[in-house]
Design a protein around this motif. Sequence first.
Motif, mmCIF file in Angstrom:
data_model
loop_
_atom_site.group_PDB
_atom_site.id
_atom_site.type_symbol
_atom_site.label_atom_id
_atom_site.label_comp_id
_atom_site.label_asym_id
_atom_site.label_seq_id
_atom_site.Cartn_x
_atom_site.Cartn_y
_atom_site.Cartn_z
ATOM 1 N N ILE A 91 -40.890 -34.597 -13.720
ATOM 2 C CA ILE A 91 -40.732 -33.257 -14.257
ATOM 3 C C ILE A 91 -41.882 -32.944 -15.187
ATOM 4 C CG2 ILE A 91 -39.256 -34.109 -16.131
ATOM 5 C CD1 ILE A 91 -37.794 -31.424 -16.026
ATOM 6 N N MET A 92 -42.376 -31.703 -15.115
ATOM 7 C CA MET A 92 -43.485 -31.265 -15.955
ATOM 8 C C MET A 92 -43.097 -29.974 -16.677
ATOM 9 S SD MET A 92 -47.363 -30.271 -14.879
ATOM 10 C CE MET A 92 -48.529 -29.633 -16.097
ATOM 11 N N PRO A 93 -43.078 -29.979 -17.997
ATOM 12 C CA PRO A 93 -42.807 -28.743 -18.736
ATOM 13 C C PRO A 93 -44.037 -27.825 -18.726
ATOM 14 C CG PRO A 93 -42.341 -30.714 -20.046
ATOM 15 C CD PRO A 93 -43.165 -31.141 -18.881
ATOM 16 N N VAL A 94 -43.790 -26.518 -18.673
ATOM 17 C CA VAL A 94 -44.865 -25.517 -18.722
ATOM 18 C C VAL A 94 -44.445 -24.425 -19.697
ATOM 19 C CG1 VAL A 94 -45.825 -25.959 -16.437
ATOM 20 C CG2 VAL A 94 -43.882 -24.409 -16.654
ATOM 21 N N PRO A 95 -45.402 -23.843 -20.450
ATOM 22 C CA PRO A 95 -45.026 -22.880 -21.490
ATOM 23 C C PRO A 95 -44.492 -21.558 -20.948
ATOM 24 C CG PRO A 95 -47.412 -23.093 -21.334
ATOM 25 C CD PRO A 95 -46.841 -24.161 -20.478
ATOM 26 N N THR A 96 -44.890 -21.151 -19.735
ATOM 27 C CA THR A 96 -44.434 -19.886 -19.156
ATOM 28 C C THR A 96 -44.127 -20.082 -17.678
ATOM 29 O OG1 THR A 96 -46.717 -19.219 -18.687
ATOM 30 C CG2 THR A 96 -45.784 -18.502 -20.804
ATOM 31 N N ARG A 97 -43.698 -19.009 -17.021
ATOM 32 C CA ARG A 97 -43.366 -19.063 -15.602
ATOM 33 C C ARG A 97 -44.548 -19.551 -14.780
ATOM 34 N NH1 ARG A 97 -39.346 -16.092 -13.532
ATOM 35 N NH2 ARG A 97 -38.381 -16.893 -15.435
ATOM 36 N N ALA A 98 -44.297 -20.518 -13.891
ATOM 37 C CA ALA A 98 -45.370 -21.160 -13.135
ATOM 38 C C ALA A 98 -45.212 -20.901 -11.642
ATOM 39 C CB ALA A 98 -45.379 -22.659 -13.399
ATOM 40 N N SER A 99 -46.348 -20.906 -10.955
ATOM 41 C CA SER A 99 -46.366 -20.924 -9.495
ATOM 42 C C SER A 99 -46.922 -22.276 -9.055
ATOM 43 C CB SER A 99 -47.225 -19.789 -8.938
ATOM 44 O OG SER A 99 -48.579 -19.939 -9.346
ATOM 45 N N VAL A 100 -46.455 -22.772 -7.906
ATOM 46 C CA VAL A 100 -46.836 -24.098 -7.444
ATOM 47 C C VAL A 100 -47.240 -24.027 -5.975
ATOM 48 C CG1 VAL A 100 -46.133 -26.509 -7.232
ATOM 49 C CG2 VAL A 100 -45.142 -25.090 -9.036
ATOM 50 N N GLU A 101 -48.332 -24.691 -5.646
ATOM 51 C CA GLU A 101 -48.776 -24.800 -4.259
ATOM 52 C C GLU A 101 -49.548 -26.105 -4.100
ATOM 53 O OE1 GLU A 101 -52.871 -22.312 -4.014
ATOM 54 O OE2 GLU A 101 -51.092 -21.106 -4.510
ATOM 55 N N LEU A 102 -49.846 -26.458 -2.844
ATOM 56 C CA LEU A 102 -50.634 -27.663 -2.609
ATOM 57 C C LEU A 102 -52.080 -27.430 -3.018
ATOM 58 C CD1 LEU A 102 -49.351 -28.983 0.852
ATOM 59 C CD2 LEU A 102 -48.951 -29.983 -1.403
ATOM 60 N N GLY A 103 -52.712 -28.466 -3.568
ATOM 61 C CA GLY A 103 -54.112 -28.386 -3.957
ATOM 62 C C GLY A 103 -55.023 -28.927 -2.868
ATOM 63 N N ASP A 104 -56.316 -28.871 -3.141
ATOM 64 C CA ASP A 104 -57.339 -29.307 -2.193
ATOM 65 C C ASP A 104 -57.906 -30.643 -2.660
ATOM 66 O OD1 ASP A 104 -59.323 -29.603 -0.358
ATOM 67 O OD2 ASP A 104 -60.493 -27.848 -0.964
ATOM 68 N N ALA A 105 -57.770 -31.674 -1.835
ATOM 69 C CA ALA A 105 -58.277 -33.006 -2.209
ATOM 70 C C ALA A 105 -59.792 -33.017 -2.310
ATOM 71 C CB ALA A 105 -57.810 -34.047 -1.191
#
Length: 382
Positions: free
Chosen positions: A74-88
Amino acid sequence: MRNRIAALLLFLLATQLGSLISPAYACGCGAMVPEGRSRIGVSRETSVVRWDGRTEEIVMRFTVAGNARQAAWIMPVPTRASVELGDADLFRELTWLTRPERKARHYFFPRSGDWPFSAGAGDGAAAEAPAVGGDASVGVVGREQLGDFDVARLTATDPDALRQWLESNGFTMPDTLATEVKPYVDQKWEYVAVRLAPRKQGGVLYGTLDPLRIRFDSERLVYPMRLSRMAKTPQSLGLYVLAEHRMEPVSRIGGSAPEVTFAGKVAGRDELAPLTGGRETFLTAIDQEFPEPGRISGDHELRAAASDTPYRRAVYHDELLVIGGFPAWMLALGAVLVVVGAGTFVWLRRRRDDAPIAFDTPAAPAAPAAPGAPAEPPTARA
């Protein structure tokens, strides 16, 4: 005595077995816990952080080892976050950009291996329906399946309710999570919970995982680290920071002194374009070790350094000093022999020139005999 030795051996064996099945909470940005009695460890966490003064993006990847088929963090974030796959490829490009500069350090006299001492020559799937919890203290912002990651974005006003929701939805979390997450609940942060499960049947979590890209609004550059207090093994963190200026951590937060391994402007190359928009930006690479994770006191906050002084590490390799293709020591030795030979020749020449010359002088005539003196008899000849 034999009973005592046997008891000691059994105790040591039990200790070793316990260390093998105990879960490892090892993650620089949060808590990672394997399922059941399997084990997992994060040997390295590398993240790219982009901050423009208003928005922060974190692309992170983990290098893990163990025998777990599933794990969660789990990772806390200060505001609303969007998540997607990154580029290696982003990490390969940054590794290349921040590579150390190789410099030669010459030595004069030959060493082992030099002549004459050696004869040799030198993609996101459709979102699943969010699981509905029975407690209004936890809100589900979204839930997506991204490659090997089951990602849930959550809000929470009660740390115990957050832990219960995670447990009931397949995210195994440590017992101390509620205590450690309370400061974030008090600050009204949100959370990105990730469950890692390889799509390959029977696969285990091992090696370098696909990176995740998390984006949220933030007026300060912050990298969440507080939950790493739950880690049971030493932690290693690598940060690539992309910003307008050279950046530095405000404090050590309980780790060793952060080490800057690179600082300088980089162009908006193809791999960096998704983060930089194709514009030139300042890149700061920072490494830090946390030998005792329990001493981590909070999150990393980074600020602009006093100046944008560029820096690149230098890696030195020793080389025999060579001039014109010949070892310098041979040239020096040859020069010394020439000088000594020339000096010897001049010395011998001068010594010969200064020696006295001997001449053959005629014998003086015999004095005449006095009057009345008898004449000397003639010498008899053989």
